[in-house]
Scaffold this motif. Structure first.
Motif, PDB file in Angstrom:
ATOM      1  N   ALA A 128       0.847  -1.187   0.000  1.00  0.00           N
ATOM      2  CA  ALA A 128       0.000   0.000   0.000  1.00  0.00           C
ATOM      3  C   ALA A 128       0.883   1.237   0.000  1.00  0.00           C
ATOM      4  N   ASP A 129       0.418   2.296  -0.673  1.00  0.00           N
ATOM      5  CA  ASP A 129       1.172   3.545  -0.750  1.00  0.00           C
ATOM      6  C   ASP A 129       0.416   4.647  -0.031  1.00  0.00           C
ATOM      7  N   VAL A 130       1.165   5.430   0.789  1.00  0.00           N
ATOM      8  CA  VAL A 130       0.600   6.572   1.502  1.00  0.00           C
ATOM      9  C   VAL A 130       0.949   7.837   0.736  1.00  0.00           C
ATOM     10  N   TYR A 131      -0.039   8.709   0.530  1.00  0.00           N
ATOM     11  CA  TYR A 131       0.173   9.964  -0.183  1.00  0.00           C
ATOM     12  C   TYR A 131      -0.275  11.140   0.682  1.00  0.00           C
ATOM     13  N   MET A 132       0.237  12.305   0.355  1.00  0.00           N
ATOM     14  CA  MET A 132      -0.236  13.554   0.955  1.00  0.00           C
ATOM     15  C   MET A 132      -0.900  14.388  -0.144  1.00  0.00           C
ATOM     16  N   ILE A 133      -2.137  14.852   0.140  1.00  0.00           N
ATOM     17  CA  ILE A 133      -2.786  15.810  -0.768  1.00  0.00           C
ATOM     18  C   ILE A 133      -2.310  17.191  -0.321  1.00  0.00           C
ATOM     19  N   TYR A 134      -1.308  17.740  -1.000  1.00  0.00           N
ATOM     20  CA  TYR A 134      -0.639  18.964  -0.559  1.00  0.00           C
ATOM     21  C   TYR A 134      -1.454  20.198  -0.903  1.00  0.00           C
ATOM     22  N   GLN A 135      -1.670  21.060   0.123  1.00  0.00           N
ATOM     23  CA  GLN A 135      -2.342  22.350  -0.079  1.00  0.00           C
ATOM     24  C   GLN A 135      -1.635  23.492   0.643  1.00  0.00           C
ATOM     25  N   GLN A 136      -0.798  23.178   1.637  1.00  0.00           N
ATOM     26  CA  GLN A 136      -0.058  24.209   2.371  1.00  0.00           C
ATOM     27  C   GLN A 136       1.252  23.581   2.845  1.00  0.00           C
ATOM     28  N   PRO A 137       2.224  24.381   3.346  1.00  0.00           N
ATOM     29  CA  PRO A 137       3.528  23.831   3.737  1.00  0.00           C
ATOM     30  C   PRO A 137       3.391  22.589   4.613  1.00  0.00           C
ATOM     31  N   ASN A 138       4.191  21.560   4.290  1.00  0.00           N
ATOM     32  CA  ASN A 138       4.146  20.256   4.942  1.00  0.00           C
ATOM     33  C   ASN A 138       4.662  20.350   6.377  1.00  0.00           C
ATOM     34  N   PRO A 139       3.810  20.046   7.399  1.00  0.00           N
ATOM     35  CA  PRO A 139       4.267  20.107   8.791  1.00  0.00           C
ATOM     36  C   PRO A 139       5.028  18.864   9.225  1.00  0.00           C
ATOM     37  N   GLY A 140       5.099  17.850   8.364  1.00  0.00           N
ATOM     38  CA  GLY A 140       5.781  16.602   8.705  1.00  0.00           C
ATOM     39  C   GLY A 140       4.790  15.487   8.947  1.00  0.00           C
ATOM     40  N   VAL A 141       5.104  14.285   8.421  1.00  0.00           N
ATOM     41  CA  VAL A 141       4.253  13.114   8.601  1.00  0.00           C
ATOM     42  C   VAL A 141       5.111  12.004   9.203  1.00  0.00           C
ATOM     43  N   HIS A 142       4.734  11.513  10.396  1.00  0.00           N
ATOM     44  CA  HIS A 142       5.458  10.418  11.046  1.00  0.00           C
ATOM     45  C   HIS A 142       4.832   9.096  10.626  1.00  0.00           C
ATOM     46  N   TYR A 143       5.669   8.113  10.252  1.00  0.00           N
ATOM     47  CA  TYR A 143       5.167   6.798   9.867  1.00  0.00           C
ATOM     48  C   TYR A 143       5.903   5.738  10.658  1.00  0.00           C
ATOM     49  N   GLU A 144       5.203   4.655  10.983  1.00  0.00           N
ATOM     50  CA  GLU A 144       5.807   3.549  11.722  1.00  0.00           C
ATOM     51  C   GLU A 144       5.019   2.290  11.459  1.00  0.00           C
TER      52      GLU A 144
END
Length: 557
Positions: A128-144
């Motif tokens: 599975a692939d995780v995506y970000m729908i970007y609309q404003q500056p990226n605050p960071g995404v933690h994955y584990e």
């Protein structure tokens, strides 16, 4: 009898526990924790890849570090969207995909600063692939997530895709020189040391105490009620203390509490609950006045194990799907329209008047000024002067008549005639003889006393549907004597602002080639525009239906 703890190996007195890999008494060496933070700087709106979740992953946690206007999205490697795909934002809830159940959370947008997240127990049965729908500056995404050692693969992206790359060429680019690239492509792994290791051979289960002969023993006496009527509930076995010989129930205190069998949960009523349509709230009307459209989300949902899941729409095919779009009208659109050009001057000489027609149009239908056009009315008359007149004439005005209304705004009149004055007499002339002079008013408003506030209303708007039940609306206002808004009208006398209309069933279409090209053809029918060839062709079905119901409705133009 003493109290013994039950280990994960089901032995009394055992101190074995599950390690993070799910192995009883394990030493955390059969799996590895993969984690990291996606901090890439993105430049354009669109879908950008964050991380790949391999097959076999468990304990999955994808969390936005700070709340933002960005959204997380999830899809399978084969291209099927699980959450927030195709530019549609799903509601928080549980979603099936890649062999597990994902819980999608979006904290309260006002009271919380936490970002949204995907959480799943796993294991996954495909990538599975995780995506970000970007609309404003990226605050960071933690994955584990946790991977078995035998299935552990690098969490680095393939050479042809970098962190933040757009999905399928959609808008969005990544900053390949971002200093956080190292952190993303080399997530740290955690293995040994997270929990103390234990040697499974070094522990011998404690021997159970000897059983004593007693006159009383535990006996199964049925089960509890199932916690659910469908969709998988649970129940428990009930044990009672009975006499060994007569099997008569006695007080539980007469039986050995240490020998009482453990009460285990067992599933019941595992058949699926019927699927149902879950209806969302209507969106705002697309127009602030006049006929607009509104939308709502309708999902097929099903309850299983006290969880409400989103399922494929075909599971609800036995039910009629609710409408996802509807017409709406917040208020009637009204505006002043100038209908004619200025007329010629009313006087051949002296001061005269030019005039033009000004109407208040409500949904393209003429109405009274008080019905919504306001007080910024364009001028309907203006003075004009064609030079001095040589004739010796003058206007004569009589006294005002009594006011036409006992209260509120009324009118009063007086006689105004054109006279030619001689030394000892007056001669009445035709009004045009005095056209060069300013004519006194022959009518004016008057008010003897205030009447108080009254309800006023506009004409009904056109029906939103031509058949099978529509609605029409009108504006209702409480106005004082000076035509300003008031709050002193009696509420029980307030006229209705909305009513149903055109409740008769629609006639089937006669000709497949005769269709309506516009959604608001009912307005064309209401306005009787079907007599024109353009509207008759654009709204063929609606015009044909009304012609069949009312022969002679379509005249010749």
């Amino acid at each position: 009898m003493g109290v013994f703890s039950l280990g994960c190996d089901d032995y009394l007195g055992s101190d074995k526990v599950m390690d993070k890999c799910g192995v009883c008494g394990g030493d955390n060496t059969t799996c590895k924790v993969v984690s990291g933070v996606f901090k890439h700087t993105l430049m354009q709106v669109g879908y950008h890849k964050v991380v790949e979740i391999p097959e076999g992953a468990t304990k999955i946690n994808i969390t936005e570090m700070i709340k933002s206007r960005n959204y997380l999205a999830l899809r399978t490697r084969s291209g099927r969207s699980i959450i927030n795909g195709n530019w549609a934002i799903d509601r928080p809830g549980k979603y099936e995909g890649v062999g597990t159940m994902f819980t999608y959370r979006r904290p309260n947008e006002i009271s919380s600063t936490a970002g949204e997240s995907f959480i799943a127990e796993g294991p996954t049965n495909e990538i599975a692939d995780v995506y970000m729908i970007y609309q404003q500056p990226n605050p960071g995404v933690h994955y584990e997530f946790i991977l078995p050692v035998e299935n552990l693969i690098s969490s680095q992206l393939p050479a042809d895709r970098r962190p933040g790359d757009p999905l399928n060429g959609q808008l969005g680019v990544s900053d390949s020189s971002n200093p956080n690239r190292e952190e993303y492509e080399n997530p740290h792994s955690q293995g040994r040391g997270d929990y103390p290791g234990r040697n499974p051979e070094s522990h011998v289960p404690a021997a159970p105490p000897p059983r004593r002969q007693r006159d009383y023993n535990w006996k199964q006496a049925g089960t509890t009620e199932c916690t659910a009527t469908c969709g998988r509930g649970s129940r428990f076995v009930i044990f009672r203390c009975v006499h060994r010989v007569s099997h008569e129930e006695v007080s539980d205190g007469l039986c050995d509490s240490g020998s009482k069998p453990s009460t285990e949960e067992e599933p019941c009523n595992v058949q699926a609950c019927p699927a149902f349509w879950d209806i969302g709230e209507w969106s705002e009307c697309s127009k602030t006045c006049g006929l607009g459209m509104q939308h709502r989300q309708v999902l097929c949902r099903q309850v299983y194990a006290n969880r409400t899941l989103t399922v494929q729409p075909n599971r609800c095919q036995h039910l009629e799907k609710p409408e996802t779009t509807s017409t709406c009208q917040l208020k009637i659109c009204s505006e002043w329209q100038i209908r004619t050009e200025w007329s010629s001057c009313s006087a051949d000489c002296g001061v005269g008047v030019r005039s033009r027609s000004v109407l208040c149009m409500t949904n393209h239908i003429s109405s009274l000024p008080l019905e919504g056009c306001g007080h910024e009315r364009p001028a309907e008359a203006m003075a004009c002067n064609n030079g001095p007149c040589e004739s010796r004439v003058q206007w004569f005005a009589g006294s005002w008549s009594q006011c036409s209304a006992e209260c509120g705004s009324g009118t009063q009149q007086r006689e105004v005639v054109c006279l030619q004055k001689s030394e000892d007499s007056f001669t009445v002339l035709q009004p045009f003889e005095c056209a060069s002079l300013e004519r006194p008013l022959n009518q004016q408003t008057c008010s003897l006393k205030a009447c108080g506030a009254k309800w006023y209303h506009t004409d009904w708007s056109s029906c939103s549907k031509s058949c099978e039940g529509g609605f029409r609306v009108r504006e209702v206002r409480c106005l004082s004597d000076d035509m300003t808004t008031s709050e002193h009208c009696e509420a029980q006398l307030r006229p209705d602002e909305r009513e149903t209309c055109n409740t008769e069933p629609c006639a089937p279409e006669i000709d497949e080639n005769c269709r309506d090209k516009y959604f608001n053809c009912n307005v064309v029918v209401q306005a009787r525009l079907c007599v024109y060839n353009y509207y008759k062709a654009a709204c063929c079905a609606s015009c044909t239906r009304v012609a069949n119901r009312h022969p002679g409705f379509l005249g010749r133009r």
